[in-house]
Write a protein that holds these residues in place. Sequence first.
Motif, PDB file in Angstrom:
ATOM      1  N   UNK A 476       0.557  -1.211  -0.150  1.00  0.00           N
ATOM      2  CA  UNK A 476      -0.136  -0.093   0.109  1.00  0.00           C
ATOM      3  C   UNK A 476       1.006   0.685  -0.042  1.00  0.00           C
ATOM      4  N   UNK A 477       1.919   0.860   0.599  1.00  0.00           N
ATOM      5  CA  UNK A 477       2.670   2.841   0.341  1.00  0.00           C
ATOM      6  C   UNK A 477       3.673   2.605  -0.196  1.00  0.00           C
ATOM      7  N   UNK A 478       4.090   1.856  -1.139  1.00  0.00           N
ATOM      8  CA  UNK A 478       4.502   1.877  -2.540  1.00  0.00           C
ATOM      9  C   UNK A 478       3.245   2.376  -3.545  1.00  0.00           C
ATOM     10  N   UNK A 479       2.567   1.639  -3.786  1.00  0.00           N
ATOM     11  CA  UNK A 479       1.831   2.720  -4.443  1.00  0.00           C
ATOM     12  C   UNK A 479       1.037   3.543  -3.684  1.00  0.00           C
ATOM     13  N   UNK A 480       0.864   4.241  -2.904  1.00  0.00           N
ATOM     14  CA  UNK A 480       0.101   6.056  -2.764  1.00  0.00           C
ATOM     15  C   UNK A 480       1.571   6.668  -3.046  1.00  0.00           C
ATOM     16  N   UNK A 481       2.606   5.819  -2.486  1.00  0.00           N
ATOM     17  CA  UNK A 481       4.284   7.061  -2.898  1.00  0.00           C
ATOM     18  C   UNK A 481       4.556   7.277  -4.750  1.00  0.00           C
ATOM     19  N   UNK A 482       3.883   5.999  -4.943  1.00  0.00           N
ATOM     20  CA  UNK A 482       3.970   5.887  -6.691  1.00  0.00           C
ATOM     21  C   UNK A 482       3.183   7.363  -7.102  1.00  0.00           C
ATOM     22  N   UNK A 483       2.160   6.909  -6.438  1.00  0.00           N
ATOM     23  CA  UNK A 483       0.470   7.666  -6.998  1.00  0.00           C
ATOM     24  C   UNK A 483       0.768   9.512  -6.921  1.00  0.00           C
ATOM     25  N   UNK A 484       1.349   9.528  -5.836  1.00  0.00           N
ATOM     26  CA  UNK A 484       1.726  10.921  -5.455  1.00  0.00           C
ATOM     27  C   UNK A 484       2.902  11.981  -5.642  1.00  0.00           C
ATOM     28  N   UNK A 485       3.973  10.854  -6.564  1.00  0.00           N
ATOM     29  CA  UNK A 485       4.452  11.457  -6.969  1.00  0.00           C
ATOM     30  C   UNK A 485       4.170  11.595  -8.599  1.00  0.00           C
ATOM     31  N   UNK A 508       5.662   7.136   8.644  1.00  0.00           N
ATOM     32  CA  UNK A 508       5.977   7.914   9.549  1.00  0.00           C
ATOM     33  C   UNK A 508       7.202   8.625   8.951  1.00  0.00           C
ATOM     34  N   UNK A 509       8.197   7.746   8.783  1.00  0.00           N
ATOM     35  CA  UNK A 509       9.568   8.460   7.627  1.00  0.00           C
ATOM     36  C   UNK A 509       9.058   7.308   6.978  1.00  0.00           C
ATOM     37  N   UNK A 510       8.916   7.721   5.524  1.00  0.00           N
ATOM     38  CA  UNK A 510       8.456   6.574   4.415  1.00  0.00           C
ATOM     39  C   UNK A 510       9.459   7.055   3.005  1.00  0.00           C
ATOM     40  N   UNK A 511      10.782   6.866   2.786  1.00  0.00           N
ATOM     41  CA  UNK A 511      10.911   7.300   2.577  1.00  0.00           C
ATOM     42  C   UNK A 511      11.146   8.978   1.613  1.00  0.00           C
TER      43      UNK A 511
END
Length: 813
Positions: A476-485, A508-511
């Motif tokens: 979920x975190x990877x997908x969310x981060x990619x969508x945000x970028x 809290x501290x994702x990349x």
Amino acid sequence: MSLLPWGKAGDAIARFESAPNLDSARAARAALDQLSKMEFIPGVKPRLQEFGGRFDAARTALFDRLIRRGTLEEASELAAALPSAGHHDDERVKLAYRSMHEGKQGPSLAGVKVAALKPDLRAFYFEAWYHELSAGEDIPKAKEALSAWIQHQRQSEKPHLELLRRHLADSEFDQAVGHLQSVDAQVQTAVAEKLEADASLPIHHRAHFFIQAGHSDRAERLLDAILAEQPADEWALAHRAHLADSSGNSSSARYFYTLLLNHDPTQSQVARRLGELAIAENDMEEARRTFALAWQAGDAGAGLAYAELLAAADPGQALEAARRLSETLTDAADLMRLAEIFLRCRSAADAAPAFRRALRLDQDLAEPVIRTAHAYVEKNTENRYPLLNLLYDVARIMGYPADHYRLLEAQDLEAAGSLGEARDRLEQLLEGEARWDALMRLGAIARSEDDASRLRMAKRLESALPDAEKAGRGTWAEVCYSAAILWEEGGRANKAVALYERLLEKEYQFRDAADRLERLRAEREADAHEVDRTVSMQRPAGALESRYELLEVLGEGGMGVVHKARDRKLDRLVALKFLSTADSEALEMLIREARTTAKLSHPNIVSIYDVAKEGGKWLLAMEFIDGPTLKELLKRGPLSPPDSLAVLAALLSALENAHENGIVHRDVKPANILIRAGAVRAENVKLMDFGLAKVTTESSILRKGMVAGTAAYMSPEQVRGEKVDHRTDLYACGCIFYECLTGKPLFKAEGLAETMFMHLNEEPARLLDNQVLSESALTQLILGFLARDPAMRYAGAGEASRAVEEYRRGRPR
């Protein structure tokens, strides 16, 4: 002198016994005859019996003595003048047998009663009788006599030798070998010695016999004798080389094979064997030379061996040789070897089609193909995507995990700059176990494209977040981060901020999510409305009217109207397509696809000159082709085979160019093919509406369970609503080629559903019974397009083009 009646006879008998000769025999016989006239006198009869017995014994002894001495004329005269009482046939046999050996004419043995002969004379009888019959050319009876002779003298070499001579004289080598092997070893040796030295028989026959009988030493001596007289005797050279080869005498075998090849360089098997022997002796240069000679003489297997050897010394030349071989090989095992040669030359692009051709011939090779190709992609990281594509297809057919190969293929295609193909590969994985890896890679590709692509991908990723959460917190975190970028880089700052905030609430501290969020907040202005950075192509009202003069309506369909028009600015005829649809998203996607298609430049593709929006309607300005569509042309009847091949070749050339640029047509059909007025030649064929079917797919049929396309030309995977790639276009080409040749669609039913069902369930091979398609090579060419499983079709338009060209070269004029 005795005065008794029998005295004179007794004296004659005594003289005959003491001095046996023809005269004394006659005198004794005469005295006995005289005595027999006095048989009535008492005492004569007993004496007559005694003297008769003594006479017969003396006469037999005299006959035998004459036979032994070879005085055959006297023996014959004795037998004729004084016949033996009860032993006449015995004496005939003795006389005939001795005469035969003296080379003289003896008495005929016709009528001799074999059963009455003394046992020790029967073999002599059959021998003499055989020769008598042979001289009289009564061959069937002579053979019977010879068989009987052998039965009575099994342990003697003479009858066996005679039989073998007869077989060899008649070139009956199998029978001769069979008989020799049936006799005792001692007899066999004696007979073989005499046959080897028997100059009455042709030396080639003797050599052939001993070769077949496995008497290598005798055969070699005879072959050497032949070659001493006739050094250029190819038959003797070939057998001499083979004997040396089979005995393990490599140097001698190479010597004779070389002599043989010098006499006739076209003997491919000889050259090939020389190459094999050279390899055994580590003489690689000679091995390459002789394998090359064998290949030149037509031995494709030797060509493979040549390329294999060359791969270690000169991969460049080996690759060239292997490509030449590819055009001629038809055996599955040979194609496997060829593919392995390509891999040794580090050409996965050549290896993959060879593997596919091998699999089409023998599907049991799937396991070896997977092992070989997998080992290669594990060790190499460059230019391997053709093999990865193959591995994915074969592994899926075999029921093995395949998504890993598709991911690697997409990665390699991306690295090679083929983003469209990479994206297609990843799209195929969105329903499988590698869904999230594929989605992440799609996001990465979108970052390198335009804003519209980034925004579209951001939307897909964000909509996938609920499913990603089920897959795990990390996913979920990877997908969310990619969508945000992607929202951020696509100019949708508000969207990006919202997703970064959601991500940081859970992680809290994702990349660098926190840093990105802080920067966006600082850059954002007071209004929080999203900034739509989509490029508008709208022009001032009236601009189009001033440039284009509408001349006539060319056609009308569900997407809009097509006009023939004149471009006033460039003074050329164009086709203007005015599009009208209520699906605004589809229109935007159409425009982006049209821009991509406009980048294509190929003589068999209708060029797109301009895309514009006028009065709320979108317009495409395209190359004008003065001529009918293929659909209209086929209404007049089927095309000739040459014209059909020209259309197919042009289509494949156009599609190869499009596929290389990451574009799949997905709606190839006769209505989308224009034929410039004039002859049906490849240069007059134009494919149009590139990308339109793909755009429709992106806006609708990617939703599971929906299909799009023209039913008569849809691939099975299109019918099932699955993800499709460039091989869907190849299936449509096969359908069109069939229709060009026969004048009717491959599958046609009353309704669309029935036609689709036929694509899924009917075997194309069953339909290829038209007289035009009776040629097996043409049938095989078409089936390469029409396999229900995409993995079994031609790997790409390039491979299909080569198959068409090979057929055209081999087709009788």
